[in-house]
Design a protein around this motif. Structure first.
Motif, short mmCIF file in Angstrom:
data_model
loop_
_atom_site.label_atom_id
_atom_site.label_comp_id
_atom_site.label_asym_id
_atom_site.label_seq_id
_atom_site.Cartn_x
_atom_site.Cartn_y
_atom_site.Cartn_z
N GLN A 12 9.73 2.50 -2.39
CA GLN A 12 8.63 2.10 -3.26
C GLN A 12 7.74 1.07 -2.59
O GLN A 12 6.51 1.12 -2.71
CB GLN A 12 9.20 1.56 -4.56
N GLN A 13 8.36 0.14 -1.88
CA GLN A 13 7.56 -0.89 -1.22
C GLN A 13 6.71 -0.29 -0.10
O GLN A 13 5.60 -0.74 0.15
CB GLN A 13 8.47 -2.00 -0.68
N ARG A 14 7.22 0.72 0.57
CA ARG A 14 6.41 1.40 1.59
C ARG A 14 5.15 2.01 0.97
O ARG A 14 4.07 1.95 1.55
CB ARG A 14 7.23 2.48 2.30
N TRP A 15 5.29 2.60 -0.22
CA TRP A 15 4.12 3.16 -0.89
C TRP A 15 3.10 2.07 -1.21
O TRP A 15 1.90 2.24 -0.99
CB TRP A 15 4.53 3.88 -2.18
N LEU A 16 3.61 0.95 -1.74
CA LEU A 16 2.70 -0.13 -2.11
C LEU A 16 1.98 -0.71 -0.90
O LEU A 16 0.75 -0.90 -0.91
CB LEU A 16 3.48 -1.24 -2.82
N TRP A 17 2.74 -0.98 0.17
CA TRP A 17 2.13 -1.56 1.35
C TRP A 17 1.21 -0.57 2.04
O TRP A 17 0.19 -0.97 2.63
CB TRP A 17 3.22 -2.07 2.30
N ASN A 18 1.52 0.71 1.96
CA ASN A 18 0.64 1.72 2.52
C ASN A 18 -0.69 1.73 1.76
O ASN A 18 -1.77 1.85 2.35
CB ASN A 18 1.30 3.10 2.44
N GLY A 19 -0.61 1.58 0.44
CA GLY A 19 -1.83 1.50 -0.36
C GLY A 19 -2.68 0.30 0.03
O GLY A 19 -3.90 0.40 0.19
N LEU A 20 -2.02 -0.85 0.19
CA LEU A 20 -2.74 -2.05 0.62
C LEU A 20 -3.35 -1.85 2.00
O LEU A 20 -4.52 -2.19 2.24
CB LEU A 20 -1.78 -3.24 0.64
N ALA A 21 -2.58 -1.25 2.92
CA ALA A 21 -3.06 -1.02 4.28
C ALA A 21 -4.25 -0.07 4.31
O ALA A 21 -5.05 -0.10 5.25
CB ALA A 21 -1.93 -0.48 5.15
N SER A 22 -4.38 0.76 3.29
CA SER A 22 -5.50 1.70 3.19
C SER A 22 -6.71 1.09 2.52
O SER A 22 -7.76 1.74 2.44
CB SER A 22 -5.06 2.95 2.42
N GLY A 23 -6.58 -0.12 2.00
CA GLY A 23 -7.71 -0.81 1.40
C GLY A 23 -7.73 -0.84 -0.11
O GLY A 23 -8.73 -1.23 -0.71
N ALA A 24 -6.62 -0.46 -0.76
CA ALA A 24 -6.58 -0.49 -2.23
C ALA A 24 -6.56 -1.94 -2.72
O ALA A 24 -5.92 -2.80 -2.12
CB ALA A 24 -5.34 0.25 -2.74
N ASP A 25 -7.25 -2.18 -3.83
CA ASP A 25 -7.21 -3.52 -4.42
C ASP A 25 -6.51 -3.54 -5.77
O ASP A 25 -6.29 -4.60 -6.34
CB ASP A 25 -8.63 -4.09 -4.55
N THR A 26 -6.14 -2.37 -6.29
CA THR A 26 -5.39 -2.28 -7.54
C THR A 26 -4.32 -1.22 -7.37
O THR A 26 -4.61 -0.08 -7.00
CB THR A 26 -6.33 -1.91 -8.71
N LEU A 27 -3.07 -1.62 -7.62
CA LEU A 27 -1.93 -0.73 -7.48
C LEU A 27 -1.11 -0.82 -8.75
O LEU A 27 -0.63 -1.90 -9.12
CB LEU A 27 -1.09 -1.10 -6.25
N LEU A 28 -0.97 0.31 -9.44
CA LEU A 28 -0.35 0.33 -10.75
C LEU A 28 0.87 1.26 -10.74
O LEU A 28 0.76 2.42 -10.36
CB LEU A 28 -1.35 0.82 -11.80
N ILE A 29 1.99 0.72 -11.14
CA ILE A 29 3.25 1.47 -11.19
C ILE A 29 3.33 2.21 -12.53
O ILE A 29 3.01 1.66 -13.58
CB ILE A 29 4.46 0.53 -11.07
N TRP A 30 3.78 3.47 -12.48
CA TRP A 30 4.09 4.21 -13.72
C TRP A 30 5.60 4.36 -13.78
O TRP A 30 6.16 5.12 -13.01
CB TRP A 30 3.43 5.58 -13.72
N CYS A 31 6.24 3.70 -14.68
CA CYS A 31 5.84 2.80 -15.74
C CYS A 31 6.95 1.74 -15.83
O CYS A 31 7.86 1.73 -15.01
CB CYS A 31 5.68 3.57 -17.05
N TRP A 32 6.91 0.85 -16.82
CA TRP A 32 7.90 -0.23 -16.88
C TRP A 32 9.24 0.24 -17.42
O TRP A 32 10.28 0.09 -16.78
CB TRP A 32 7.36 -1.38 -17.73
N ARG A 33 9.25 0.79 -18.61
CA ARG A 33 10.48 1.30 -19.21
C ARG A 33 10.58 2.80 -19.03
O ARG A 33 9.58 3.48 -18.87
CB ARG A 33 10.50 1.01 -20.73
#
Length: 688
Positions: free
Chosen positions: A335-356
């Motif tokens: 999951q962290q690889r996905w998030l950091w990949n998004g950041l590395a691509s220039g994303a400024d908003t990253l939203l996880i689906w979902c909490w519960r």
């Protein structure tokens, strides 16, 4: 940076969980929550809007110092829509009215509902958007709007739509604007229509291509126009906050199927032009998306976004559960690889689906970041690490911009429309394009996807790959020839530009490559899949697909031609390499791509020396700058203790790099760097 999680799809989770959940969300390193505001739920009674549950959630978010992203789910229409607005149903390609039903994973409301080309349906939908916008626009902790979720408009239609009288009128009006007159249309389409009422859209595959291509293009353009209207309503009441939308996947992956046209949810490039940004959903462990597919997926959306905002609008939180099936587990490091990949691509908003974990319908028991799949604790611990690091280096990440790519892949929507018009899907086009994209990603070569009608972007590249692009119009062809004349390298596959945008086949000598000395001799049966090839002094063994179209004058067995034209050159391939590679990757194709890029002068500024890519694993780089300082993201495969990199002179000019997870400082010697992973098999290197 907005690092958030989807929380509420009315009426779940139950109110008894809200307070404690919001406290825990904030403690977990997340700084934002996303709420679905559903039209069907809010206006369950005609003309009566009820927001009491949302108001409470908004208050709790502020109390726990959480930002808000509000998703206006106007596509979940009220249960009364057909009673209050009679005869507003979508109509399928056989003339049947579509019966709306409850969404398969949404508790209340209907889809597909009434057609938004019906003026009264749109008036009521627009009022919901305006009312919601006015209610929450002034919130101090509002971070932005997601105005259209996954660009849904025909879910549960189960047939190609819409052929209602309102959409047909809109289609004919679109044609009039495009062709100017019926005479203009007849000339372009080689028809003899006597009246606009006689112009009927294509009704299905394996019929005349012309009307079917045109209707798909209209449906695609209609989506962008609908997004623009949603956007304008919200921006009128809230000119401050970003208004974006997102699809379930980037549009180059929307091949369609017998019940849905290709790209029927809209062209991301056109959508980005009328919004403040664009995003997409990604559920890697559910959909079987590996590192290469995820990397190219985000690059597709980034390419469409351009200088506008890029969002990872839905990113898988926990294990997917669909019906009574469960799918791959979601571990923290993945999951962290996905998030950091998004950041590395220039994303400024990253939203996880979902909490519960979800509790309704087919998605019950799945997706919870804090769900009951046995890995929630490790995911939340990891999220604290990332959230803390993003907060600590907020200025650095906020100003980060990925390196510009000089390698392009042409995405031709009209080629997809042609493929669907024949096959009822555009899988051939999609798979060829993604074959090249995967090879570039696995080589850590920055690439951008160029939408074929936006010809001004061609000149920003040194080399353009045209994987399976049978449809081109004169403006695109001239722009491609200009690109080559000015020094670019054009790599084309078989039958490039073999069809006009009206769906008419062109003989080889009529195609745009002919003036450059590239002419095919026609389709030949593929007798042997593996073909020895020599290009510019390099030898490869490449796998062909479907057929051969050798270049005129070629020796027996030759399928490549390299022709100088102006200051550049065209590299022609008389088969489809991308499709074969997509099915079964192999090293020689990746080596050919790498060699072509280098010969074009587009070698990446930062390259992997070792380890070399393996069939299942590869080391992956993304990089760029933040306020003049270099930033490099290194994604390690399993069991890889170090990576040796070649660093170009324009990066890390100070000769030093600090790994942000560990604080370890590295020295770059003679343009080379040996680095170890930080956490999650990732190294994040910043120039001090």
């Amino acid at each position: 940076m907005n690092l958030g999680v989807q929380y509420y799809r009315a009426p779940f989770p139950d109110e008894k969980y809200w307070e404690e959940d919001f406290r825990k969300i904030r403690e977990s390193g997340l700084n934002t929550v996303q709420l679905w505001i559903s039209w069907g739920w809010v206006e369950a009674t005609p003309d009566r809007f009820v927001y009491d549950d949302y108001d409470r959630l908004v208050e709790l978010a502020e109390k726990h110092h959480l930002g808000l992203v509000l998703s206006t789910i106007a596509e979940i229409q009220p249960n009364w829509i057909h009673r209050v607005v009679p005869n507003c149903e979508l109509v399928d390609n056989r003339g049947n009215r579509i019966r709306s039903v409850a969404r398969c994973e949404h508790h209340f409301g209907l889809t597909p509902g009434g057609c938004t080309d019906h003026p009264e349906v749109w008036r009521r939908m627009a009022r919901f958007l305006e009312t919601t916008g006015k209610r929450y626009a002034g919130l101090s902790h509002l971070r932005g709007w997601d105005v259209w979720n996954e660009l849904r408009w025909n879910v549960h239609a189960d047939a190609p739509v819409c052929y209602c009288e309102h959409t047909l009128a809109a289609f004919r009006s679109w044609l009039k604007k495009r062709f100017g007159s019926l005479d203009g249309l007849n000339a372009a389409w080689k028809r003899r229509y006597a009246d606009w009422a006689d112009v009927d859209p294509g009704r299905g595959p394996d019929l005349p291509y012309t009307e079917m291509i045109a209707f798909q293009e209209f449906i695609c353009a209609r989506a962008a126009n609908h997004a623009r209207k949603r956007y304008e309503i919200l921006k009128q009441v809230d000119p401050v906050h970003a208004v974006t939308a997102h699809a379930a996947e980037p549009c180059p992956l929307m091949a369609g199927c017998p019940t849905e046209f290709a790209i029927n949810r809209g062209n991301d490039w056109a959508l980005a032009e009328v919004l403040d940004g664009i995003g997409c959903s990604s559920f890697p462990q559910w959909a079987g998306i590996d590192d290469a597919d995820f990397g190219m997926r985000i690059d597709m959306v980034r390419s469409a976004a351009g200088k506008k905002k890029l969002w990872l609008s839905e990113l898988q939180g926990g294990r997917a559960a669909i019906g009574f099936e469960i799918y791959g587990k979601v571990r923290a490091s993945q999951q962290q690889r996905w998030l950091w990949n998004g950041l590395a691509s220039g994303a400024d908003t990253l939203l996880i689906w979902c909490w519960r974990d979800e509790v309704f319908g087919r998605e019950s028991s799945g997706f919870g970041l804090n769900g009951n799949d046995g890995f929630a604790a490790e995911r939340l611990d990891a999220m604290k690490v990332t959230g803390g690091l993003w907060e600590k280096h907020a200025a650095r990440f906020d100003h980060y911009r990925p390196a510009p790519a000089e390698v392009g892949i042409l995405f031709s929507p009209q080629s997809y429309f042609l493929d669907w018009a024949q096959e009822a899907n555009a899988a051939r086009m999609r798979d060829s394009l993604t074959g090249y994209a995967r090879a570039l990603t696995r080589n850590s070569i920055p690439c951008r996807f160029l939408e074929a009608t936006r010809t001004e972007s061609f000149r920003e590249c040194r080399i353009l790959f045209l994987p399976r692009v049978p449809v081109l119009d004169p403006e695109q062809e001239e722009a491609l020839l200009d690109f080559v004349r000015e020094g670019g390298v054009l790599f084309t596959e078989s039958e490039v530009g073999a069809f006009s945008s009206a769906g008419f086949y062109r003989y080889p000598e009529e195609r745009f490559t002919a003036p450059a000395g590239v002419t095919e001799i026609g389709r030949r049966t593929l007798e042997e899949a593996w073909i020895p090839v020599e290009i510019a002094g390099f030898s490869y063994r490449l796998q062909a697909d479907q057929w051969l179209t050798p270049p005129a004058g070629a020796a027996p067995g030759e399928i490549f031609a390299v022709r100088e034209f102006g200051r550049g050159r065209i590299v022609y391939c008389g088969t489809y390499l991308g499709n074969a590679y997509r099915r079964a990757p192999y090293a020689d194709f990746e080596r050919m791509i790498r060699d072509l890029v280098r010969q074009a002068g587009a070698a990446p500024a930062i390259e992997v020396i070792s380890p070399a890519p393996e069939p299942e694993n590869f080391l992956y780089l993304k990089y760029g700058e933040s306020e003049g300082k270099s930033l490099l993201f290194v994604f390690f495969p399993p069991k890889t203790p170090t990576a040796e990199l070649r660093i170009g002179g324009e990066y890390f000019r100070s000769g030093r790099a600090v790994e942000l997870f560990t604080g370890h400082e590295y020295e770059i010697r003679k343009g080379k760097l040996v680095v170890e992973p930080g956490q999650f098999r990732i190294a994040v290197l910043a120039e001090p």
